[in-house]
Design an enzyme around this catalytic site. Sequence first.
Site, PDB file in Angstrom:
ATOM      1  N   PRO A  73       0.835  -1.198   0.000  1.00  0.00           N
ATOM      2  CG  PRO A  73      -0.479  -1.446   1.875  1.00  0.00           C
ATOM      3  CD  PRO A  73       0.837  -1.830   1.320  1.00  0.00           C
ATOM      4  CD  GLU A  74       4.101   2.121  -3.861  1.00  0.00           C
ATOM      5  OE1 GLU A  74       4.381   3.207  -4.405  1.00  0.00           O
ATOM      6  OE2 GLU A  74       4.478   1.020  -4.314  1.00  0.00           O
TER       7      GLU A  74
END
Length: 271
Positions: A2-3
Site C-alpha cells: 500500500p502506497e
Amino acid sequence: MPELPEVETIARGLRQGLVGRTFESVIVYWPRQIVAETPETFAHRLKGQSIKNLRRRGKYIVFGLSVDVLLIHLRMTGRLYIAGVETDAQEDRWVRVVFGLDNGGELRFSDARKFGRLHLVVDEQEVTGKLGFEPLSEEFTFDAFCAQIGKRRGVIKPLLLDQRFVAGIGNIYADEILWHAKVAPQRRVNTLELQELTNLYRAIRATLQDGIEYAGASISWYRRADGAVGEYQERFRVYGRGGKACPLCGTPIVRTTFGQRGTHFCPSCQS
DNA sequence: CGGACAACCTGGCGGC
DNA sequence: TGCCGCCAGGTTGTCC
C-alpha cells in the site's frame, strides 16, 4: 504494497462507515504491532473514544478521535476493513487487531506478515513529524520541490522512496513515476536539468493521482476497504513488466536490482 | 552523510 | 503432490 494511492483509497472507503462511530472494545492478537503502548493501555485508552475524522498522511491512515489520534501503517500486507452489520464476517486467519464498534460492526486490522504498525498518540506529529511533502497538496509546488531537491545529493530513485522528502511513494510508484518522467532510476540528483525536474514534478503528481483514480494497484495483498481489488495494476508501464515491450518505444523493459529494491525501467526512454 | 545490509514476518511461486 | 529456496509493495537501526 500500500502506497499513497492504495492508502488513500482505503481511507476513503472506510470514512462513511467509521466517522461518528465509537470504539466499544479492542482486542489485540499480536502485541508487537502496537507501538510504544502495552496492548492493555492501547485497548483501554481507545475504549469510549469516538471517531471524529479519518484521513491519510503519507502512507498512514489517521483516525482523529475524541481525545487521541490513532495512526495505522499497513506496511507490506496490512488490510483494514469493516465486518459485521450488513457485511459478511468471513474467516480471516490474519486478523491482528479487532476494534468493536457501537453499531455492532467491527473494524479489523489484518496483516499476514505482521509488519504493520499501530500508534496511539496525543499529537500526531509524534508519528508524522518527519514526513516530507504531501505530494498532492497545494504546498507541494514546483518551486518547493526544486528547493528541496537542491539540498539533496545522491540518486533519484532512493530519494523518491525517502519519506522525509516526499511522503507516500513506494517502490511501484517510484518506478512508474521515473518512466513517466523519462528519468533513469540511477540518475544522480545534481545532474537533473530543468526540463527533467519539471517532468519529475508533474509525473509525481499525475501518477499518484492516476493511481487513486484507478483505486490503487492490487498486486497480491492490497484490497479496498470493501474487499474489492484496485485497477491500477492494469496501468503499469514498467513495474512487473521486465522483458516486455516499453509501451512507448517497444524496447524490452529492464528488470534489475538497484538500491536493494526491484527496479524496472526502459533503457531507451529513460536516461 | 551515504550505502549496504540485517531484521521484522509469512505466503506464494517456480523449480526439481 | 511435496519440499525447498527465493522473492515480495516498507521501515528502522547498525555498521563501515
